[in-house]
Design a protein around this motif. Sequence first.
Motif, PDB file in Angstrom:
ATOM      1  N   MET A   1      37.561  41.736  31.760  1.00  0.00           N
ATOM      2  CA  MET A   1      37.028  43.045  31.825  1.00  0.00           C
ATOM      3  C   MET A   1      35.321  42.857  32.458  1.00  0.00           C
ATOM      4  O   MET A   1      34.734  42.360  31.431  1.00  0.00           O
ATOM      5  CB  MET A   1      37.072  43.974  31.014  1.00  0.00           C
ATOM      6  N   SER A   2      35.059  43.202  33.426  1.00  0.00           N
ATOM      7  CA  SER A   2      33.646  42.881  33.695  1.00  0.00           C
ATOM      8  C   SER A   2      33.006  44.145  33.613  1.00  0.00           C
ATOM      9  O   SER A   2      33.308  45.202  33.416  1.00  0.00           O
ATOM     10  CB  SER A   2      33.712  42.464  35.381  1.00  0.00           C
ATOM     11  N   LEU A   3      31.750  43.838  33.727  1.00  0.00           N
ATOM     12  CA  LEU A   3      30.598  44.902  33.310  1.00  0.00           C
ATOM     13  C   LEU A   3      30.277  45.724  34.478  1.00  0.00           C
ATOM     14  O   LEU A   3      30.069  45.317  35.895  1.00  0.00           O
ATOM     15  CB  LEU A   3      29.295  44.109  33.062  1.00  0.00           C
ATOM     16  N   SER A   4      30.698  47.035  34.441  1.00  0.00           N
ATOM     17  CA  SER A   4      30.519  48.017  35.464  1.00  0.00           C
ATOM     18  C   SER A   4      29.999  49.293  34.912  1.00  0.00           C
ATOM     19  O   SER A   4      30.176  49.671  33.650  1.00  0.00           O
ATOM     20  CB  SER A   4      31.747  48.361  36.199  1.00  0.00           C
ATOM     21  N   MET A   5      29.423  50.173  35.936  1.00  0.00           N
ATOM     22  CA  MET A   5      29.234  51.668  35.358  1.00  0.00           C
ATOM     23  C   MET A   5      30.497  52.194  34.633  1.00  0.00           C
ATOM     24  O   MET A   5      30.320  52.822  33.895  1.00  0.00           O
ATOM     25  CB  MET A   5      28.671  52.600  36.219  1.00  0.00           C
ATOM     26  N   ALA A   7      32.871  50.571  33.259  1.00  0.00           N
ATOM     27  CA  ALA A   7      33.300  49.900  32.132  1.00  0.00           C
ATOM     28  C   ALA A   7      32.181  50.586  30.747  1.00  0.00           C
ATOM     29  O   ALA A   7      32.570  50.515  29.622  1.00  0.00           O
ATOM     30  CB  ALA A   7      33.003  48.518  31.916  1.00  0.00           C
ATOM     31  N   ILE A   8      31.145  50.997  30.986  1.00  0.00           N
ATOM     32  CA  ILE A   8      30.273  51.476  29.920  1.00  0.00           C
ATOM     33  C   ILE A   8      30.202  52.664  29.669  1.00  0.00           C
ATOM     34  O   ILE A   8      29.495  53.648  29.104  1.00  0.00           O
ATOM     35  CB  ILE A   8      28.638  51.061  30.210  1.00  0.00           C
ATOM     36  N   PRO A  11      35.842  54.357  29.534  1.00  0.00           N
ATOM     37  CA  PRO A  11      36.596  54.073  28.378  1.00  0.00           C
ATOM     38  C   PRO A  11      35.859  54.526  27.076  1.00  0.00           C
ATOM     39  O   PRO A  11      36.354  54.687  26.196  1.00  0.00           O
ATOM     40  CB  PRO A  11      37.053  52.591  28.715  1.00  0.00           C
ATOM     41  N   VAL A  12      34.470  54.340  27.236  1.00  0.00           N
ATOM     42  CA  VAL A  12      33.798  54.405  25.914  1.00  0.00           C
ATOM     43  C   VAL A  12      33.886  55.883  25.558  1.00  0.00           C
ATOM     44  O   VAL A  12      34.168  56.242  24.294  1.00  0.00           O
ATOM     45  CB  VAL A  12      32.352  54.052  26.176  1.00  0.00           C
ATOM     46  N   ARG A  15      37.413  56.826  24.270  1.00  0.00           N
ATOM     47  CA  ARG A  15      37.657  56.596  22.959  1.00  0.00           C
ATOM     48  C   ARG A  15      36.893  57.241  21.631  1.00  0.00           C
ATOM     49  O   ARG A  15      37.372  57.927  20.702  1.00  0.00           O
ATOM     50  CB  ARG A  15      37.167  55.325  22.558  1.00  0.00           C
ATOM     51  N   TYR A  16      35.532  57.689  22.105  1.00  0.00           N
ATOM     52  CA  TYR A  16      34.663  58.321  21.028  1.00  0.00           C
ATOM     53  C   TYR A  16      35.020  59.921  21.031  1.00  0.00           C
ATOM     54  O   TYR A  16      34.902  60.539  19.967  1.00  0.00           O
ATOM     55  CB  TYR A  16      33.242  57.794  21.301  1.00  0.00           C
ATOM     56  N   GLU A 112      26.042  52.005  39.966  1.00  0.00           N
ATOM     57  CA  GLU A 112      24.775  51.313  39.339  1.00  0.00           C
ATOM     58  C   GLU A 112      23.694  51.109  40.197  1.00  0.00           C
ATOM     59  O   GLU A 112      22.578  50.854  39.924  1.00  0.00           O
ATOM     60  CB  GLU A 112      25.468  50.026  38.773  1.00  0.00           C
ATOM     61  N   ASP A 113      24.259  51.198  41.696  1.00  0.00           N
ATOM     62  CA  ASP A 113      23.001  50.857  42.540  1.00  0.00           C
ATOM     63  C   ASP A 113      22.336  52.190  43.308  1.00  0.00           C
ATOM     64  O   ASP A 113      21.584  52.105  44.164  1.00  0.00           O
ATOM     65  CB  ASP A 113      23.401  49.680  43.693  1.00  0.00           C
ATOM     66  N   VAL A 130      20.765  53.117  36.235  1.00  0.00           N
ATOM     67  CA  VAL A 130      21.123  52.046  34.941  1.00  0.00           C
ATOM     68  C   VAL A 130      20.260  52.388  33.708  1.00  0.00           C
ATOM     69  O   VAL A 130      20.916  52.764  32.656  1.00  0.00           O
ATOM     70  CB  VAL A 130      21.093  50.576  35.252  1.00  0.00           C
ATOM     71  N   THR A 134      21.677  53.719  30.365  1.00  0.00           N
ATOM     72  CA  THR A 134      21.776  53.185  28.923  1.00  0.00           C
ATOM     73  C   THR A 134      20.609  53.466  28.034  1.00  0.00           C
ATOM     74  O   THR A 134      20.638  53.360  27.052  1.00  0.00           O
ATOM     75  CB  THR A 134      21.347  51.576  29.374  1.00  0.00           C
TER      76      THR A 134
ATOM     77  N   MET B   1      17.268  47.859  39.098  1.00  0.00           N
ATOM     78  CA  MET B   1      17.962  47.425  37.975  1.00  0.00           C
ATOM     79  C   MET B   1      19.260  47.150  38.154  1.00  0.00           C
ATOM     80  O   MET B   1      19.803  48.288  37.925  1.00  0.00           O
ATOM     81  CB  MET B   1      17.259  48.059  36.929  1.00  0.00           C
ATOM     82  N   LEU B   3      23.219  46.276  36.696  1.00  0.00           N
ATOM     83  CA  LEU B   3      24.023  46.092  35.476  1.00  0.00           C
ATOM     84  C   LEU B   3      24.210  44.846  35.116  1.00  0.00           C
ATOM     85  O   LEU B   3      24.711  44.130  35.661  1.00  0.00           O
ATOM     86  CB  LEU B   3      25.149  47.280  35.624  1.00  0.00           C
ATOM     87  N   VAL B  12      17.217  48.229  25.563  1.00  0.00           N
ATOM     88  CA  VAL B  12      17.775  49.299  24.728  1.00  0.00           C
ATOM     89  C   VAL B  12      17.567  49.157  23.469  1.00  0.00           C
ATOM     90  O   VAL B  12      16.796  50.176  22.685  1.00  0.00           O
ATOM     91  CB  VAL B  12      19.333  49.609  24.806  1.00  0.00           C
ATOM     92  N   GLU B 112      28.618  38.637  30.098  1.00  0.00           N
ATOM     93  CA  GLU B 112      29.890  39.454  30.326  1.00  0.00           C
ATOM     94  C   GLU B 112      30.985  38.661  30.490  1.00  0.00           C
ATOM     95  O   GLU B 112      32.150  39.371  30.352  1.00  0.00           O
ATOM     96  CB  GLU B 112      29.463  40.435  31.262  1.00  0.00           C
ATOM     97  N   ASP B 113      31.213  37.593  30.999  1.00  0.00           N
ATOM     98  CA  ASP B 113      32.092  36.971  31.405  1.00  0.00           C
ATOM     99  C   ASP B 113      32.831  35.824  30.358  1.00  0.00           C
ATOM    100  O   ASP B 113      33.837  35.194  30.650  1.00  0.00           O
ATOM    101  CB  ASP B 113      32.153  36.038  32.866  1.00  0.00           C
ATOM    102  N   VAL B 130      32.706  42.127  26.892  1.00  0.00           N
ATOM    103  CA  VAL B 130      32.309  43.561  27.242  1.00  0.00           C
ATOM    104  C   VAL B 130      32.959  44.920  26.457  1.00  0.00           C
ATOM    105  O   VAL B 130      32.138  45.297  26.104  1.00  0.00           O
ATOM    106  CB  VAL B 130      32.641  43.841  28.673  1.00  0.00           C
ATOM    107  N   PRO B 131      34.207  44.704  26.067  1.00  0.00           N
ATOM    108  CA  PRO B 131      34.838  45.783  25.175  1.00  0.00           C
ATOM    109  C   PRO B 131      34.110  45.721  23.703  1.00  0.00           C
ATOM    110  O   PRO B 131      33.884  46.631  23.087  1.00  0.00           O
ATOM    111  CB  PRO B 131      36.339  45.737  25.234  1.00  0.00           C
ATOM    112  N   THR B 134      30.570  47.363  24.135  1.00  0.00           N
ATOM    113  CA  THR B 134      30.460  48.650  24.692  1.00  0.00           C
ATOM    114  C   THR B 134      31.039  49.809  23.648  1.00  0.00           C
ATOM    115  O   THR B 134      30.831  50.798  23.553  1.00  0.00           O
ATOM    116  CB  THR B 134      31.111  49.034  26.079  1.00  0.00           C
ATOM    117  N   LEU B 135      32.269  49.169  23.182  1.00  0.00           N
ATOM    118  CA  LEU B 135      33.257  50.043  22.297  1.00  0.00           C
ATOM    119  C   LEU B 135      32.878  49.661  20.982  1.00  0.00           C
ATOM    120  O   LEU B 135      33.512  50.592  20.210  1.00  0.00           O
ATOM    121  CB  LEU B 135      34.682  49.692  22.618  1.00  0.00           C
TER     122      LEU B 135
END
Lengths: 167, 167
Positions: A1-5, A7-8, A11-12, A15-16, A112-113, A130, A134, B1, B3, B12, B112-113, B130-131, B134-135
Amino acid sequence: MSLSMYAITVPVFTRYLNNLDAILAKAEANAAERKIKPEVLPASRLAPDMLPLTFQVQSTTDRIKFVLARLTGRTPPSWADTEVTLADLRARVRTALDYVASFSQADLAGSEDRPVTLKVRGEEQSVPSVPHVTLNAIPQIYFHLTMAYAILRHNGVPVGKGDFVGG
Amino acid sequence: MSLSMYAITVPVFTRYLNNLDAILAKAEANAAERKIKPEVLPASRLAPDMLPLTFQVQSTTDRIKFVLARLTGRTPPSWADTEVTLADLRARVRTALDYVASFSQADLAGSEDRPVTLKVRGEEQSVPSVPHVTLNAIPQIYFHLTMAYAILRHNGVPVGKGDFVGG
């Protein structure tokens, strides 16, 4: 799972919001058991000059809605702030969950860009996405989410951090 | 900036630890004004079976320390949990700020990897970073941070969401 807008955010939030629904369900069961009227906990606060549980749930769901709409250029839906009972608040959370589920990885790709447009004191401003997400949007979402939990915890609803983190 | 793991952690944590320090400073001034002994607010809770303000600050700073150490493979420093007064808690926050400042973009590059190693019930587990961040890690940090704010707000310290979001 890579970091992306994606991903943050998606799914977060999923869950919450599910955890918030489960916490509100515990509050509903506990209120019934203690014969507390269904409108009492939603109107509860930690201080008389603080906004009540209802507002904390409305704000959590609105902020999630707005950040995803801004990142993708969609027009956010309007949700009337008419909730009175815990059941109403759970319905609000489910509405937000459905909205979050309507965003795919592809919808958020590249966000993100791209700057986002915010209204600051009536004026439209373009800000980098970003730091907006964040440093501002996500912390405010957790602020209201935790405040909802804290109001219920303070009022004797048997919830613990495991309910908050869930998943 | 763009991600990156750095973007979602170091700036943060720096901002929100500085905000926590400012909130604790307001609590110190308010306690002095109301002639509240310096150890009273640190021992305050929202419910008798909840951990007090001191723990919320210790947990916020510890979780920030652990997530950065895990992401970079560093051995986290040990911080004795001996705080009694608001001044002690502010010193704890400044120690955490110094630790956060010791991580550069280069230190976190590529994290992240790489999986992180967690101890789950005494057993080491390797999980995707990542999870984990973030989670789990970030939500728990905001949980304790907001709970610290909520305890002070409930006890009449004049703080508002602007103090929480700051920056």
